[in-house]
Design an enzyme around this catalytic site. Sequence first.
Site, PDB file in Angstrom:
ATOM      1  CE  LYS A 135      21.851 -44.064  -7.395  1.00 16.25           C
ATOM      2  NZ  LYS A 135      21.958 -43.144  -6.255  1.00 16.25           N
TER       3      LYS A 135
HETATM    4  P1  NAD Z   1      19.409 -49.380   2.862  1.00 16.19           P
HETATM    5  O1  NAD Z   1      19.202 -50.563   1.994  1.00 16.19           O
HETATM    6  O2  NAD Z   1      20.512 -49.351   3.855  1.00 16.19           O
HETATM    7  O3  NAD Z   1      18.068 -49.088   3.717  1.00 16.19           O
HETATM    8  C1  NAD Z   1      16.767 -49.031   3.233  1.00 16.19           C
HETATM    9  C2  NAD Z   1      15.853 -49.538   4.360  1.00 16.19           C
HETATM   10  O4  NAD Z   1      14.497 -49.328   4.005  1.00 16.19           O
HETATM   11  C3  NAD Z   1      16.020 -51.039   4.622  1.00 16.19           C
HETATM   12  O5  NAD Z   1      16.254 -51.224   6.026  1.00 16.19           O
HETATM   13  C4  NAD Z   1      14.669 -51.639   4.180  1.00 16.19           C
HETATM   14  O6  NAD Z   1      14.291 -52.738   5.004  1.00 16.19           O
HETATM   15  C5  NAD Z   1      13.732 -50.469   4.398  1.00 16.19           C
HETATM   16  N1  NAD Z   1      12.500 -50.464   3.586  1.00 16.19           N
HETATM   17  C6  NAD Z   1      12.275 -50.968   2.357  1.00 16.19           C
HETATM   18  N2  NAD Z   1      11.019 -50.681   1.958  1.00 16.19           N
HETATM   19  C7  NAD Z   1      10.451 -49.960   2.951  1.00 16.19           C
HETATM   20  C8  NAD Z   1       9.157 -49.350   3.130  1.00 16.19           C
HETATM   21  N3  NAD Z   1       8.225 -49.409   2.190  1.00 16.19           N
HETATM   22  N4  NAD Z   1       8.911 -48.668   4.290  1.00 16.19           N
HETATM   23  C9  NAD Z   1       9.863 -48.582   5.254  1.00 16.19           C
HETATM   24  N5  NAD Z   1      11.101 -49.137   5.127  1.00 16.19           N
HETATM   25  C10 NAD Z   1      11.378 -49.819   4.002  1.00 16.19           C
HETATM   26  O7  NAD Z   1      19.484 -48.129   1.876  1.00 16.19           O
HETATM   27  P2  NAD Z   1      20.031 -46.682   2.206  1.00 16.19           P
HETATM   28  O8  NAD Z   1      21.451 -46.604   1.791  1.00 16.19           O
HETATM   29  O9  NAD Z   1      19.632 -46.274   3.591  1.00 16.19           O
HETATM   30  O10 NAD Z   1      19.218 -45.828   1.138  1.00 16.19           O
HETATM   31  C11 NAD Z   1      17.882 -45.386   1.383  1.00 16.19           C
HETATM   32  C12 NAD Z   1      17.524 -44.310   0.381  1.00 16.19           C
HETATM   33  O11 NAD Z   1      18.423 -43.206   0.511  1.00 16.19           O
HETATM   34  C13 NAD Z   1      17.598 -44.704  -1.083  1.00 16.19           C
HETATM   35  O12 NAD Z   1      16.592 -44.027  -1.793  1.00 16.19           O
HETATM   36  C14 NAD Z   1      18.947 -44.210  -1.521  1.00 16.19           C
HETATM   37  O13 NAD Z   1      19.008 -43.960  -2.913  1.00 16.19           O
HETATM   38  C15 NAD Z   1      19.028 -42.926  -0.741  1.00 16.19           C
HETATM   39  N6  NAD Z   1      20.393 -42.443  -0.507  1.00 16.19           N
HETATM   40  C16 NAD Z   1      21.322 -43.199   0.134  1.00 16.19           C
HETATM   41  C17 NAD Z   1      22.600 -42.689   0.359  1.00 16.19           C
HETATM   42  C18 NAD Z   1      23.646 -43.453   1.132  1.00 16.19           C
HETATM   43  O14 NAD Z   1      24.686 -42.862   1.436  1.00 16.19           O
HETATM   44  N7  NAD Z   1      23.445 -44.697   1.483  1.00 16.19           N
HETATM   45  C19 NAD Z   1      22.925 -41.407  -0.105  1.00 16.19           C
HETATM   46  C20 NAD Z   1      21.946 -40.641  -0.755  1.00 16.19           C
HETATM   47  C21 NAD Z   1      20.682 -41.179  -0.950  1.00 16.19           C
END
Ligand code: NAD
Length: 403
Positions: free
Chosen positions: A106
């Site tokens: 990571k």
């Molecule tokens: P992202 O930045 O695209 O989206 C996150 C969203 O959450 C944003 O729109 C933000 O405005 C919103 N947000 C922030 N704080 C918030 C709150 N308190 N309540 C509600 N919404 C809130 O990120 P992502 O890629 O969608 O990742 C989200 C999570 O999923 C992370 O924990 C990441 O580690 C995990 N994840 C992502 C992937 C991937 O492929 N992108 C894969 C596995 C895990």
Amino acid sequence: MSDVETPLVAARKQLASAAELLGLTPGMHEMLATPRRSLEVAIPLRMESGDLRTLIGWRVQHNLTRGPGKGGVRYQPNLNRDDVTALAMLMTWKCALVGIPYGGAKGGVRCDPTGFSVAELERVTRRYISEIRPLIGPGQDILAPDLGTGEREMAWMMDTFAAGRAATTPGIVTGKPTVVGGTAGRASSTGRGVAAVALRVARSLDLRPPIRVAIAGFGNVGKATAHFLADEDVRLVAISDADWGRHSPTGLAIGEGDPGSPPPGEKIEREAVLEEECDVLIPAAVAGVIAVENADRVRARVVVEGANGPVTPAGERILVERGIEVVPDILANAGGVVGSHYELLEPHISAAVMHDRIAEALASAYDDTQDFARREGVSLRDAAICIGVSRVARAHLTRGLYP
Ligand code: NAD
């Protein structure tokens, strides 16, 4: 009382209980608890104003036994080395759990990306990659999007790495734009997997359709999950993002209105979405949103962790006491890394075929996890971690130790 356990303390405790349940030797436990490599870098950044700022970033490779390091890069305020280490460890168990040939890694930069111009973000991204270059490479450690990063950053990362090699190296990142070797279905692959797991757990709990779902976080993962669920017999009763919350007992219609704006529905507080009455609650944004302070107000039958670490360990204990099942992140959001595997293996695979394979891989990992949990009388989280840990331990024993 608030939760004091950091993600790294929690991850080490999970490993310790898995080691005990699996009967690992203390030596094997210690090796699995110790990241293989960890690099902290300074990222000097020229701002548009002409000022100089210095950011801090990390790349942690937790384990490389089953294959090259694999894991996202996040841009997040307050990020620290321990949090990145915990996430790298979880990537190791996740890849092993879903049976793809990678270790766990990571990375991240401590910053608020929303405060930067596009040119500043590009400079941060390129400098971060040049600083961690000695550690990464196809076959060594492969990067991917995470919080605050997406296709655009992946393209910059690939280009920076390639510039230093005088060769095109699409294998250094996944989640890149299709025009530079990405795969059409990758961007929505995490959401596809979260949706598949949510439907599977709803079926295994005999929940009657339409399944009522609440989603907290409407970024990459939350939005894609919502779109896939909208095609099923599901009613999206509440959705939030960082700046808004909406609910509708009869179902929110997503896809209406401007992209990026909330779906039409009654305005509610962002945090109220976590307390909405529903069958499946999917926290899909940031860590620690379900904790001791609010776990007793969750009104879902099951929580499916779309994000990494959205339920704190103390929060989970309260949910479990109340009979609310938690499907852990390393299982529920593994669709992203399975999608990455296909991007590297078969970049021209169609989105539909890739998504079917993700749903299949996650359904099978869910069944393995549920069987283990029932057999050993442990939670789904403990079971998922045990399966991952045992596969990595077996790989270590099979490869042997150098020298
Ligand atoms: P992202 O930045 O695209 O989206 C996150 C969203 O959450 C944003 O729109 C933000 O405005 C919103 N947000 C922030 N704080 C918030 C709150 N308190 N309540 C509600 N919404 C809130 O990120 P992502 O890629 O969608 O990742 C989200 C999570 O999923 C992370 O924990 C990441 O580690 C995990 N994840 C992502 C992937 C991937 O492929 N992108 C894969 C596995 C895990």
